[in-house]
Design a protein around this motif. Structure first.
Motif, short mmCIF file in Angstrom:
data_model
loop_
_atom_site.label_atom_id
_atom_site.label_comp_id
_atom_site.label_asym_id
_atom_site.label_seq_id
_atom_site.Cartn_x
_atom_site.Cartn_y
_atom_site.Cartn_z
N GLU A 94 6.83 -7.54 6.00
CA GLU A 94 6.62 -8.62 5.02
C GLU A 94 7.38 -8.35 3.72
O GLU A 94 7.99 -9.24 3.14
N TYR A 95 7.37 -7.09 3.27
CA TYR A 95 8.03 -6.76 1.99
C TYR A 95 9.50 -6.37 2.16
O TYR A 95 10.17 -6.10 1.16
N ALA B 68 -0.79 -2.85 11.54
CA ALA B 68 -1.03 -3.60 10.29
C ALA B 68 -0.14 -3.08 9.15
O ALA B 68 0.36 -3.85 8.33
N VAL B 69 0.07 -1.76 9.12
CA VAL B 69 0.95 -1.18 8.09
C VAL B 69 2.38 -1.67 8.31
O VAL B 69 3.06 -2.09 7.37
N ASP C 19 3.33 -4.34 9.82
CA ASP C 19 3.38 -5.78 9.46
C ASP C 19 3.70 -5.92 7.98
O ASP C 19 4.50 -6.75 7.57
N LYS C 20 3.02 -5.11 7.17
CA LYS C 20 3.23 -5.17 5.71
C LYS C 20 4.64 -4.73 5.34
O LYS C 20 5.27 -5.31 4.47
N PRO D 177 -2.47 -0.91 4.93
CA PRO D 177 -1.75 -2.08 4.40
C PRO D 177 -1.92 -2.19 2.89
O PRO D 177 -0.99 -2.58 2.18
N GLU D 178 -3.10 -1.81 2.39
CA GLU D 178 -3.35 -1.90 0.94
C GLU D 178 -2.43 -0.98 0.15
O GLU D 178 -1.96 -1.32 -0.93
N VAL E 199 0.55 -0.15 1.04
CA VAL E 199 1.88 -0.77 1.04
C VAL E 199 1.91 -1.86 -0.04
O VAL E 199 2.86 -1.94 -0.83
N ASP E 200 0.86 -2.68 -0.10
CA ASP E 200 0.77 -3.72 -1.14
C ASP E 200 0.92 -3.10 -2.52
O ASP E 200 1.67 -3.57 -3.36
#
Ligand code: SF4
Ligand code: SF4
Length: 336
Positions: free
Chosen positions: A40-41, A33-34, A36-37, A224-225, A227-228
């Motif tokens: 994404e970025y 999940a990390v 993936d983030k 993931p949070e 990373v956001d």
């Protein structure tokens, strides 16, 4: 996402990149999940280490099918040729790749420099792996300003990157890192949040970007949070006068004697989780966390008060912290 050239490696890496230490406290699903983030970025540079337990393995699994989207950096504490060659093979296997873009000599202190670059030293294995196409570039990481100076002044022709702590409270590497850049080495800021001691992560990341000393910063991100949160920080915004004063206040408050949670002091023969003790003591000072910290501390199997003062940990701490004295302070806070 802003991309920069990592010195003479020529690698194009995101200015905000990824530090893999927290992955060792994670699991395979969360690591995916990390990653993936990160994808994404457009965060394309992943740093890990042989020493971060399962980090290489989990990251290798999470990179299946998208390896080409990332630049990988890992590192080994090996100081001799044979064990470094073994570690490179293990890293390739763990990361499920045929070539690791950057392989670093991990946490090199002044006393080991001669050994690493001498006959039969770890550098020979790295050179051979590079010639064989198993690694792309060779770098080094250090924690002591004296070691950094020697590495940049005398070994810059052999090393393409250097990683060193750089953050609001640790700018002792500024001059030498600037020199490293002038010599064409890529510069990487480790511990951008001073090992979790800086609460204002946005200010911490912007401080590094504004200083212009390091090409890349690699905050550890365990969810993931996180990373956001980090990806949302505008690294182009200059620091205001008020923010500069805020940085100065943090420097005054934290001083230089604080634990960076690197865990190089382990293992304690008495089982004490040294950085864990310091962390819980710090949490008691934070609003609303005192009871939580006390409960967590009480649940630890061994407490600061059981330190027998052998001093083994202090010999291993790259920041030369007076761990024994600091643990006695922790014992006073918690009464055990
Ligand atoms: S000095 Fe204390 S904390 Fe450090 S290794 Fe010895 S017993 Fe453990
Ligand atoms: S006491 Fe020193 S070696 Fe241990 S975790 Fe803290 S900074 Fe690292």
């Amino acid at each position: 996402m802003k991309y920069v050239t990592l010195g003479r490696t020529g690698l194009q890496v995101s200015q905000l990149s990824f530090g893999g230490i927290p992955i060792q406290r994670s699991d395979a699903a969360n690591t995916k999940a990390v990653v993936d983030k990160l994808e994404e970025y457009g965060i394309n540079y992943i740093d890990t280490a042989r020493g971060y337990t399962v980090s290489e393995e989990y990251l290798g699994a999470a990179l299946e099918g998208r390896r080409d989207k990332f630049i990988l950096a890992t590192k080994s504490m090996s100081r001799d040729k044979e064990s470094m060659a073994r570690d490179i093979e293990t890293s390739l296997q763990n990361l499920r790749t045929g070539c690791i873009e950057l392989y670093q000599i991990h946490n090199l202190p002044e006393k080991d420099i001669g050994k690493v670059f001498g006959p039969g030293g770890a550098y020979e294995a790295l050179s051979e792996a590079k010639a064989a196409g198993k690694i792309g570039h060779i770098g080094v990481t250090a924690h002591s300003a004296d070691a950094l100076k020697i590495l940049v002044e005398q070994y810059d022709h052999r090393l393409e990157t250097v990683m060193f702590p750089y953050n609001i409270v640790e700018d002792q590497g500024k001059e030498v890192l600037t020199l490293a850049r002038e010599k064409g080495m890529g510069t990487i800021a480790m511990k951008p949040l001073a090992g979790g001691n800086l609460d204002d992560y946005a200010l911490a990341l912007r401080y590094i970007a504004a200083a212009g000393v390091c090409d890349v910063m690699i905050p550890g991100m365990g969810s993931p949070e996180e990373v956001d949160r980090n990806a949302a920080v505008d690294l182009t915004a200059p620091l205001t006068q008020e923010e500069l004063e805020q940085c100065a206040a943090v420097r005054r408050e934290l001083g230089t004697q604080f634990c960076r949670r690197c865990n190089y002091c382990a293992p304690c023969p008495n089982g004490i989780d040294i950085p864990g003790c310091f962390l819980m003591a710090n949490y008691t000072k934070k609003y609303g966390l005192a009871d939580w910290a006390r409960a967590r501390y009480d649940a630890m199997p061994y407490h600061a008060g059981s330190c027998v003062m052998c001093g083994a940990c202090e010999k291993r701490c790259p920041y030369h912290l007076p761990i024994r004295d600091m643990l006695m302070d922790v014992a006073k806070v918690f009464g055990r």
